[in-house]
Design a protein around this motif. Sequence first.
Motif, PDB file in Angstrom:
ATOM      1  N   UNK A   1       8.702 -11.162   4.899  1.00  0.00           N
ATOM      2  CA  UNK A   1       9.983 -10.850   4.026  1.00  0.00           C
ATOM      3  C   UNK A   1      10.178  -9.755   3.075  1.00  0.00           C
ATOM      4  N   UNK A   2      11.095  -9.129   3.340  1.00  0.00           N
ATOM      5  CA  UNK A   2      11.464  -7.818   2.462  1.00  0.00           C
ATOM      6  C   UNK A   2      11.220  -8.010   0.923  1.00  0.00           C
ATOM      7  N   UNK A   3      11.880  -9.256   0.642  1.00  0.00           N
ATOM      8  CA  UNK A   3      11.957  -9.299  -1.086  1.00  0.00           C
ATOM      9  C   UNK A   3      10.512  -9.818  -1.410  1.00  0.00           C
ATOM     10  N   UNK A   4       9.620 -10.467  -0.714  1.00  0.00           N
ATOM     11  CA  UNK A   4       8.227 -10.768  -0.974  1.00  0.00           C
ATOM     12  C   UNK A   4       7.341  -9.552  -1.145  1.00  0.00           C
ATOM     13  N   UNK A   5       7.572  -8.514  -0.014  1.00  0.00           N
ATOM     14  CA  UNK A   5       7.017  -7.111  -0.082  1.00  0.00           C
ATOM     15  C   UNK A   5       7.339  -6.591  -1.567  1.00  0.00           C
ATOM     16  N   UNK A   6       8.471  -6.446  -1.655  1.00  0.00           N
ATOM     17  CA  UNK A   6       9.074  -5.804  -3.011  1.00  0.00           C
ATOM     18  C   UNK A   6       8.299  -6.272  -4.324  1.00  0.00           C
TER      19      UNK A   6
ATOM     20  N   UNK B   1       5.646  -8.004  -4.347  1.00  0.00           N
ATOM     21  CA  UNK B   1       3.996  -7.701  -4.396  1.00  0.00           C
ATOM     22  C   UNK B   1       3.751  -6.216  -4.705  1.00  0.00           C
ATOM     23  N   UNK B   2       4.611  -5.364  -4.202  1.00  0.00           N
ATOM     24  CA  UNK B   2       4.485  -3.885  -4.694  1.00  0.00           C
ATOM     25  C   UNK B   2       4.582  -3.716  -6.199  1.00  0.00           C
ATOM     26  N   UNK B   3       5.668  -4.154  -6.793  1.00  0.00           N
ATOM     27  CA  UNK B   3       5.922  -4.185  -8.167  1.00  0.00           C
ATOM     28  C   UNK B   3       4.891  -4.877  -8.721  1.00  0.00           C
TER      29      UNK B   3
ATOM     30  N   UNK C   1       1.673  -5.264  -8.174  1.00  0.00           N
ATOM     31  CA  UNK C   1       0.443  -4.444  -7.950  1.00  0.00           C
ATOM     32  C   UNK C   1       0.675  -3.159  -8.571  1.00  0.00           C
ATOM     33  N   UNK C   2       1.679  -2.448  -8.313  1.00  0.00           N
ATOM     34  CA  UNK C   2       1.702  -1.112  -8.757  1.00  0.00           C
ATOM     35  C   UNK C   2       3.029  -0.828  -9.446  1.00  0.00           C
ATOM     36  N   UNK C   3       3.615  -1.730 -10.304  1.00  0.00           N
ATOM     37  CA  UNK C   3       4.832  -1.439 -11.039  1.00  0.00           C
ATOM     38  C   UNK C   3       5.982  -0.916 -10.060  1.00  0.00           C
ATOM     39  N   UNK C   4       6.528   0.195 -10.207  1.00  0.00           N
ATOM     40  CA  UNK C   4       7.726   0.813  -9.670  1.00  0.00           C
ATOM     41  C   UNK C   4       7.176   2.118  -8.914  1.00  0.00           C
ATOM     42  N   UNK C   5       5.886   2.306  -8.662  1.00  0.00           N
ATOM     43  CA  UNK C   5       5.264   3.421  -8.219  1.00  0.00           C
ATOM     44  C   UNK C   5       5.730   3.631  -6.665  1.00  0.00           C
ATOM     45  N   UNK C   6       5.842   2.547  -5.914  1.00  0.00           N
ATOM     46  CA  UNK C   6       6.431   2.789  -4.560  1.00  0.00           C
ATOM     47  C   UNK C   6       7.806   3.200  -4.513  1.00  0.00           C
TER      48      UNK C   6
ATOM     49  N   UNK D   1      -4.623   3.818  -9.023  1.00  0.00           N
ATOM     50  CA  UNK D   1      -4.788   2.484  -8.216  1.00  0.00           C
ATOM     51  C   UNK D   1      -3.668   2.738  -7.053  1.00  0.00           C
ATOM     52  N   UNK D   2      -2.455   3.311  -7.480  1.00  0.00           N
ATOM     53  CA  UNK D   2      -1.542   3.471  -6.290  1.00  0.00           C
ATOM     54  C   UNK D   2      -1.962   4.648  -5.366  1.00  0.00           C
TER      55      UNK D   2
END
Length: 504
Positions: free
Chosen positions: A133-138, A140-142, A144-149, A211-212
């Motif tokens: 799920x795209x929204x779940x990935x977003x 998770x990324x936020x 774990x890593x804030x808006x780094x991705x 971390x990122x």
Amino acid sequence: MGCSAGQLGSSLLGLWLLLCTWGCPGSAELRAPPDKIAIIGAGIGGTSAAYYLRQKFGKDVKIDLFERGEVGGRLATMTVRGQEYEAGGSVIHPLNLHMKRFVKDLGLSTVQGFGGLMGIYNGETLVFEESSWFIVNMIKLIWHYGFQSLRMHMWVEDILDKFMRIYRYQSHDYAFSSVEKLLHSLGGDEFLGMLNRTLLETLQKAGFSEKFLNEIVAPVMRVNYGQSMTINGFVGAVSMAGADSGLWAVEGGNKLVCSGLLQSSKSNLITGSVIYIEEKTRTKRTGNPTKMYEVIYQIGSETRSDFYDIVLVATPLNRKMSNITFLNFDPPIEEFHQYYQHIVTTFIKGQLNSTLFSSRALDKFDLSTILTTDNSDLFINSIGIVSSVTENNPQPSTERGHVWKIFSQEILTKEQILKLFLSYDYAVKQPWLAYPHYKPPEKCPSIILHDRLYYLNGIECAASAMEMSAIAAHNAALLAYHRWNGNTDMIDQEGLYEKLKTEL
């Protein structure tokens, strides 16, 4: 002082002819094209150079392409139990316009890169797992890593945006005499700065978190270049672009582009090893002594030679990879001692030991690619399910599991394989000297080795990729053409981006 009408008429006629010579399009005499061109290496660089040289110099020039191994070079497939798998360069970015053009011109078909879910393993646990799920990935990324991705995506997009200028320059026939000048024309001091700093320094300076970098960026470098964030910032950006969506490959294997370009260019393939290149003076049909290059090569135990007006070297000038000696050049041809990274590709068909990475049972383990961090202490860089070059979606052909492709620094032992797999049918390995070992600051080798002797692979010091080789080939072909014809105004022009922006 007066002059007769006849004198005036002849003066005006002379003036008119002079103006015509200056101003009439197409009236300037081009130098006769070369008789023979040699290209050494039939990978993507050599075959695309043949394609572009044929376009520039026309149908009458004879082009010989030397290759001691298989056409395709490091674009290679491995046949495993009757199925072919990509063992070398595997995926192509949607913005790789040369590769897209080749595929279209050659009438080849494409397959989309197999997506699947990816996880990142640090030696103890999966520090990140993708969801379908795209929204779940977003989220998770936020989390774990804030808006780094998102910032990384913007950073790569900005570099790609500047890099895309090369296609405009080349479509207008502009060429560059060095890799540094080419890069500077695209991204100015920023691009050259990235060449001379590590990716770690570049991204720390841009404000990315440790971390990122450790958990997302380093694993991508390990899978794409078998190295970590000590590589230069420019190749790091190319590597991050290679983690993008929309990646594709050529149906039947990417090497088909090379054999297609070879055929399309109507070049003559010589299956032999070039040993020496020497500058000689010869008397041509015109009766004038002229400088030429003698290429001495071996086919089996037989040594042969031939003379060429222009030579392009499209294989790494590294003793382990080409071992070409340049004889009696004054001054001598610069020696390159570039070290190429050793990497092993292994294909294993079997049932993954998912408990090595996760507490979940195999039937609940849905990851198809696992990347590793630098500190994982695991003996592999990455492991992922692959499909053959004719398939889109990999399916287990039996109950005994998928075919997995593993990148590692060393050949895997049987004990290591049994740690990764509960059971397996076979393991087939391919060691490579795959790409340069990057150690900034990078000094790229010269493109112009001698008056009409050119070197394509210096661009790999900036970044090694299929598209980079195609760009280098197009540049070398244009450079050879313009230098042959004395078109100095088409080489190393400053301010091209602004100049072409204002043209209609």
